[in-house]
Design an enzyme around this catalytic site. Structure first.
Site, short mmCIF file in Angstrom:
data_model
loop_
_atom_site.label_atom_id
_atom_site.label_comp_id
_atom_site.label_asym_id
_atom_site.label_seq_id
_atom_site.Cartn_x
_atom_site.Cartn_y
_atom_site.Cartn_z
N TYR A 17 1.17 -1.08 -0.24
CA TYR A 17 -0.28 0.01 0.03
C TYR A 17 0.66 1.64 0.14
O TYR A 17 0.72 2.32 -0.63
CB TYR A 17 -0.78 -0.19 1.77
N HIS A 22 -4.29 6.67 -0.93
CA HIS A 22 -4.16 6.60 -0.61
C HIS A 22 -3.50 6.91 1.53
O HIS A 22 -3.91 7.36 2.17
CB HIS A 22 -5.43 5.58 0.25
N TYR A 69 -4.83 -1.16 10.08
CA TYR A 69 -5.42 -0.41 8.73
C TYR A 69 -6.45 0.68 8.72
O TYR A 69 -6.76 1.30 9.52
CB TYR A 69 -6.54 -1.36 7.81
N ASN A 71 -9.39 2.03 8.57
CA ASN A 71 -10.73 2.48 8.42
C ASN A 71 -10.25 1.81 9.72
O ASN A 71 -11.06 1.54 10.72
CB ASN A 71 -11.83 1.01 8.11
N ASP A 96 -5.19 11.59 2.62
CA ASP A 96 -6.02 12.04 1.13
C ASP A 96 -6.77 13.00 0.96
O ASP A 96 -8.13 12.37 2.29
CB ASP A 96 -5.77 10.49 0.80
N ASN A 117 -13.15 6.98 5.66
CA ASN A 117 -12.95 5.58 6.73
C ASN A 117 -12.00 6.38 7.93
O ASN A 117 -11.95 6.10 8.87
CB ASN A 117 -13.13 4.43 6.10
#
Length: 194
Positions: A17, A22, A69, A71, A96, A117
């Protein structure tokens, strides 16, 4: 602790990631750590943490990269606020933002989550929303591309050319909030381009 700010850079953990749109909040955090000459280490909360000062005698910055993560960002940020005995009004969240054009930085104090989120979970976990946000514009997805897919993709080759400047601007915004105050920082970063 009035002389301490917690700066949380949002993203998802792991190398897969790392270059996603993000994760631009964590990219900004890396830039800030480099400027401070600080190194990240594991913390008892689910964060990688680094500390430093912009200049001698300035407020201390505690940089936090959640290892959760996106969220579940609140599960990382809220316990670190408690550990440091910092109120949410000394929290700066770098994230972001789809609703701002790419290569644009905006600063906001409080407000809702706007569908983000990570912000949603921090607001829920802190029972609060009056924290400062450094919103790093990534723009809207092209055509009918789903926003969730768009944020989990790497920046385009064209965007990558401007990305270092965008990251530097967002790091400058964090430093301006700490050094000059929220209103002065907003005036600087929201002023129309000459």
């Amino acid at each position: 602790m009035a002389d301490v700010w917690l700066v949380a850079g949002l993203g998802n953990p792991g190398p897969g990631y790392a270059a996603n749109r993000h994760n631009v909040g964590q990219m900004v955090l890396s830039e800030l750590a480099s400027r401070l000459g600080a190194r990240f280490s594991r913390h008892k909360t689910p964060n990688l943490v680094a500390e430093g000062r912009i200049r001698p005698g300035a407020a201390k910055l505690v940089l936090a990269a959640p290892t959760t993560y996106m969220n579940e960002s609140g599960r990382a940020v809220a316990p670190l606020l408690d550990y440091l005995s910092i109120a949410p009004d000394r929290l700066i969240v770098v994230h972001d933002e789809l609703d701002i054009p790419f290569d644009t930085v905006r600063i906001k104090n409080g407000g809702g989550h706007g569908g983000h989120n990570g912000l949603r979970d921090i607001i829920k976990a802190t029972d609060s929303s009056p924290f400062v946000r450094v919103r790093v514009g990534i723009g809207r997805p092209p055509g009918r591309q789903d926003a969730a897919d768009f944020v989990l993709k790497d920046f385009s080759s064209t965007e990558k050319q401007s990305l270092p400047s965008l990251i530097a601007d967002a790091a400058d915004a964090v430093e301006a909030i700490v050094e000059d105050g929220l209103v002065a920082a907003q005036q600087r970063f929201h002023a129309p381009s000459p």
